[in-house]
Design a protein around this motif. Structure first.
Motif, PDB file in Angstrom:
ATOM      1  N   CYS A 189      -4.767   5.553   0.817  1.00 14.36           N
ATOM      2  CA  CYS A 189      -3.897   4.534   1.077  1.00 14.36           C
ATOM      3  C   CYS A 189      -4.377   4.083   2.577  1.00 14.36           C
ATOM      4  O   CYS A 189      -4.194   5.018   3.400  1.00 14.36           O
ATOM      5  N   CYS A 196      -1.420  11.521  -1.319  1.00 13.06           N
ATOM      6  CA  CYS A 196      -3.067  11.176  -1.352  1.00 13.06           C
ATOM      7  C   CYS A 196      -3.483  10.807   0.223  1.00 13.06           C
ATOM      8  O   CYS A 196      -2.500  10.851   0.993  1.00 13.06           O
ATOM      9  N   ALA A 219       0.663  -1.316  -0.139  1.00 12.52           N
ATOM     10  CA  ALA A 219       0.132  -0.129  -0.174  1.00 12.52           C
ATOM     11  C   ALA A 219       0.753   1.176   0.392  1.00 12.52           C
ATOM     12  O   ALA A 219       0.651   2.131  -0.854  1.00 12.52           O
ATOM     13  N   ALA A 221       1.445   3.914  -2.989  1.00 14.22           N
ATOM     14  CA  ALA A 221       0.993   5.342  -2.697  1.00 14.22           C
ATOM     15  C   ALA A 221       2.152   6.297  -2.818  1.00 14.22           C
ATOM     16  O   ALA A 221       2.004   7.377  -3.293  1.00 14.22           O
ATOM     17  N   LYS A 233      -3.333   7.467  -8.832  1.00 16.46           N
ATOM     18  CA  LYS A 233      -4.100   6.355  -9.280  1.00 16.46           C
ATOM     19  C   LYS A 233      -5.058   5.769  -8.118  1.00 16.46           C
ATOM     20  O   LYS A 233      -5.875   4.862  -8.182  1.00 16.46           O
ATOM     21  N   LEU A 234      -4.602   6.448  -6.774  1.00 14.95           N
ATOM     22  CA  LEU A 234      -5.188   6.005  -5.624  1.00 14.95           C
ATOM     23  C   LEU A 234      -6.201   6.779  -4.932  1.00 14.95           C
ATOM     24  O   LEU A 234      -5.984   8.157  -4.966  1.00 14.95           O
TER      25      LEU A 234
END
Length: 180
Positions: free
Chosen positions: A20, A118, A6, A10, A16-17
């Motif tokens: 996390c 993110c 993860a 991240a 794209k996330l």
């Protein structure tokens, strides 16, 4: 390895996330293995467990073979009151994964990913010695992120999904709901 993967994703592809979710993350597993080994040696000395001291004194970090990881995980399980794993399982696992594990264990997220772009949510067992809780907490405190939150599991070690599954699930759902 989920927490490691993860954080790696991240750090690498945050765009794209949505977020996390790092559960018992490997922050710098080589350091964690050394901390847990020291902790087990101290415990073995306190109770004069000569068998544990003999087994643990043969270990090196990073682990060189299946036997080393087997003894590390066996004594860690015994000292933390968890179920042990079979030697056969560890041997099969090590034949396939030990090289990759040692490579991943050398990654120090303090330098690899001092910032993550993110939202980041950490779920850490207060008694986690395997992916040492202190390393995860220190990294979390230094981490630069647009949004970050840390959730402590006071009754848990490494396997939050086994010890406090309802709370883990509830917190993940709450965080997802808050962001939508």
């Amino acid at each position: 390895w989920g927490g490691y993967l993860a954080l790696r994703m991240a750090a690498t592809i945050p765009n794209k996330l949505e977020a996390c979710y790092a559960i018992s993350p490997m922050i710098h597993q080589l350091a964690s293995e050394r901390l847990s080994l020291d902790w087990m040696m101290d415990n073995a000395k306190k109770i004069n467990n000569t068998k544990a001291l003999a087994d643990l004194s043969k270990l090196s970090v990073p682990f060189e073979n299946a036997e080393q990881i087997y003894f590390h995980r066996q004594w860690l399980a015994k000292f933390t009151g968890n179920s042990t794993v079979s030697r056969g399982f560890v041997e099969q696992w090590a034949a396939k994964w030990l090289t990759v594990f040692n490579h991943a264990s050398a990654v120090d997220f303090n330098t690899y990913a001092p910032a993550i772009y993110c939202p980041v949510f950490f779920f850490i067992g207060e008694m986690d010695i395997q992916t040492h809780h202190s390393l995860a907490k220190e990294y979390f405190e230094r981490l630069k992120a647009e949004k970050k939150e840390l959730f402590w599991f006071k009754k848990s070690g490494h396997n939050l999904n086994l010890t406090e599954p309802k709370r883990l699930q509830q917190l993940i759902i709450e965080q997802k709901t808050k962001r939508n």
